[in-house]
Design an enzyme around this catalytic site. Structure first.
Site, short mmCIF file in Angstrom:
data_model
loop_
_atom_site.label_atom_id
_atom_site.label_comp_id
_atom_site.label_asym_id
_atom_site.label_seq_id
_atom_site.Cartn_x
_atom_site.Cartn_y
_atom_site.Cartn_z
CG ASN A 82 49.21 128.05 -11.46
OD1 ASN A 82 50.22 128.50 -11.35
ND2 ASN A 82 48.56 127.79 -12.62
CG HIS A 83 51.91 132.39 -8.83
ND1 HIS A 83 53.17 132.48 -8.91
CD2 HIS A 83 51.67 132.51 -7.58
CE1 HIS A 83 53.82 132.41 -7.95
NE2 HIS A 83 52.93 132.38 -6.94
CG ASN A 118 52.63 127.93 -17.32
OD1 ASN A 118 51.14 127.35 -17.62
ND2 ASN A 118 52.95 128.65 -18.38
CG HIS A 119 54.51 130.02 -11.39
ND1 HIS A 119 54.60 131.60 -11.50
CD2 HIS A 119 55.62 129.75 -12.49
CE1 HIS A 119 55.39 131.97 -12.17
NE2 HIS A 119 56.30 131.12 -12.90
CD GLN A 120 50.38 124.56 -13.46
OE1 GLN A 120 51.96 124.94 -13.47
NE2 GLN A 120 49.79 124.77 -14.46
#
Length: 615
Positions: free
Chosen positions: A356-357, A547-549
């Site tokens: 994730n970022h 929120n880039h899982q």
């Protein structure tokens, strides 16, 4: 006048997303007015969910988010195939369609899974229990209903690396055609080159119709530092500062559910179950191997089992897809044994390789700009009259910058940082009315502004596991943020770039920009303010978990023992089971993930058609 005489209740309304005095009444009226705007709420074009399923389907799609909406719609194009889509949430509320309300439903129990990670040792130290917050959409359209709508494809090198890892057909030249298949770009000719885009697809892409003056000044600030200003980060050049394009339609949000599912809503072969949660995928074994049998799910306190003739497609996202596989006995034995689930199929990579970022917010005040509230009756009237004004955009959040730190490749072609910005947003907050820093009753307050450097390729990785065998319990989420020191070094470099940006002439002279200093727990006591050590401490205290899982069911060849799906998105060793969402990414994307998930679903749907239509 309402669009329909018997318009369905689509909730939750906007007034439950704000608290505090007269703002509740204001938001109640706004919600009513928005619902009556037929082109925004699409009340008459809503999905008509089924009360219960049939006993058998050709295909079952689990999850109606960014990927699942595409898959269900594309498969239902074949009239002879019978499709069931299972979605845990309800339909999109009208209020979520207003761009400036992009954050209003984050944290809402009807719209958001409201996930919290396991306690972190090296990050989120200032959060309650050291747990990071992970909002994830629990609604038709998924997290695409609660995100910023930015349309970013990532870097060509991302996809070329996927291919180099043994995933044939996933290089940039292969996937760009699937990006274009979905895309209906409305800005072609306005700095957007047609050879990189399509104008006929269902997923509309264009710039927001409203742009605050500061958005342009951020571009000027980037240019002052020597960074390129480009029209299209999805075109010839993939680094620099830009006004990003977004997934919108006539000044309102366009989720993948709205773009793909609603036009397919009257197809008799497409059945949709809302507020329904998949609990187990059933597998059968015979002499030739393992294959899909059925899917179990719950809806309105009832349990259902539907048989599957051809395939199950899991599109539940990077958290819920591995969780469902584990609940079904698919995964590493040690993880299943912990909670007493019998192993059905050994796949060590399920839930592993989670990426994730990570970001950090630097908050500023614009001392030369007197505070005012962007959400008022004037902006409401402007939006209702012509889908214009502050409510038709995300303020300065529409600005994006993808650039390289001093540690990235010197040619700049593979930037390791993305910068997001916040401010001038016509919304109220969950904490009460408008944000305290922009409370219009405080006449001496300055307008607020945030710069958020984000690390695109973190080295730290985590995993998704099980807390229990009960499907109602949330999964165990361990991101292991900032456990690799290089992630911290690069993020501090990003913080320095953000400071340089704030110190440009255009922002200091015109806006009087001034950083809001913060102690970040005991960081100011232990380290000299503005030292690298101070910012490393601040980053660990106030970590921004993006929120880039992704990557938790990664794609790879059978020779990769940690791969979960093959290059055609089929789960290794189980016939008729595929995954199509961010979890299959082999490596984390250098940018926002929504457009890429839609592309994955488009490409995966074609793989299914190629298999079954040639038999």
């Amino acid at each position: 006048m309402s669009c329909c005489a018997n318009a369905p209740y689509i909730g939750p309304p906007l007034d439950r997303t704000c608290y505090g005095g007269s703002f509740i009444f204001f938001m109640h009226l706004l919600n009513s007015l928005i619902t009556k705007q037929c082109d925004v709420s699409e009340i008459c074009e809503r999905i008509n969910p089924r009360p219960q399923p049939d006993s058998e389907y050709d295909f079952v799609v689990i999850g109606g988010g960014a990927g699942g909406s595409v898959v269900a719609a594309r498969l239902s194009e074949i009239p002879d195939w019978k499709i069931l889509l299972i979605e845990a949430g309800g339909d999109e509320p009208p209020g979520s369609q207003v761009p400036s309300m992009m954050n209003n439903y984050v944290g809402d129990s009807q719209m958001d899974w409201r996930y919290r990670t396991e306690p972190q040792e090296m990050a989120c130290l200032g959060k309650p229990g050291r747990r990071c917050e992970w909002p994830r959409g629990r609604v038709l359209g998924g997290s695409g209903v609660i995100h910023g709508m930015m349309y970013m494809r990532g870097l060509p090198s991302d996809y070329n690396e996927w291919e180099a890892r043994g995933n044939e057909g996933w290089g940039y030249e292969d996937v760009v055609e699937y990006f274009k298949k979905s895309e209906g770009n409305r800005d072609v000719g306005d700095g957007i080159e047609k050879k990189y885009h399509n104008i006929e697809g269902p997923m509309l892409v264009q710039r927001f119709p409203d742009r605050p003056e500061m958005a342009e000044d951020i571009l000027r600030a980037g240019a002052e530092l020597g960074y390129p200003v480009v029209e299209d980060l999805n075109g010839e050049q993939h680094w620099g500062f830009t006004i990003a394009q977004a997934n919108i339609k006539n000044g309102s949000r366009l989720s993948s559910a709205r773009a793909f599912l609603r036009p397919a809503r009257d197809r008799p072969n497409l059945h949709i179950m809302l507020n329904s949660t998949a609990t187990r995928i059933m597998i059968k074994s015979n002499d030739t191997g393992k294959s899909i049998s059925a899917v179990e799910f719950t809806s309105n306190n009832q349990s259902f089992t539907v048989n599957v003739r051809r395939e199950v497609v899991v599109s539940a996202g990077a958290i819920n897809s591995p969780h469902l596989l584990l609940l079904s006995g698919i995964g590493p034995k040690e993880e299943l044994d912990k909670v007493g689930i019998e192993q059905v199929h050994d796949l060590p990579g399920v839930g592993q390789n989670l990426k994730n970022h990570v970001s950090f917010a630097l908050n500023y005040q614009l001392k030369k700009i007197k505070n005012y509230n962007d959400l008022n009756w004037d902006s409401v009237k402007e939006y209702l009259a012509g889908r214009k004004g502050p409510m038709s955009s995300t303020g300065v959040t529409q600005v994006a910058a993808r650039i390289s730190s001093e540690y990235a490749d010197p040619d700049g072609r593979n930037p390791d940082l993305q910068f997001f910005f916040s401010g001038y947003l016509a919304q109220c907050s969950l904490s009460g009315g408008v944000k305290e820093s922009e409370d219009p009753t405080k006449s001496q307050a300055a307008k607020s502004f945030t710069i958020r450097p984000t690390l695109l390729r973190p080295r730290s990785r985590g995993f998704i596991g099980l807390k229990s065998k009960d499907p109602k319990d949330s999964p165990l989420m361990q991101p292991n943020y900032l456990t690799d020191d290089e992630d911290v070094i690069r993020m501090v470099a990003g913080i320095r770039i953000a400071q340089d940006l704030a110190n440009t002439n255009v922002l200091t002279r015109k806006y009087g920009i001034q950083m809001v200093e913060n102690n970040y727990g005991d960081c100011s006591q232990n380290y000299t303010f503005d030292s690298d050590e101070f910012w490393a401490c601040a980053l660990r205290y106030d970590t921004g978990p993006e929120n880039h899982q992704s990557c938790s069911c990664k794609m790879g060849p059978s020779s990769d023992p940690t791969a979960v799906v093959d290059p055609k998105l089929q789960v290794h060793g189980i016939e008729g089971l595929r995954i199509m969402d961010a979890s299959v990414m082999p490596t984390v994307l250098s940018g926002n993930t929504h457009a890429t998930v839609v592309m994955i679903a488009e490409k995966g749907s074609d793989y299914i058609k190629q298999k079954w239509l040639t038999q």
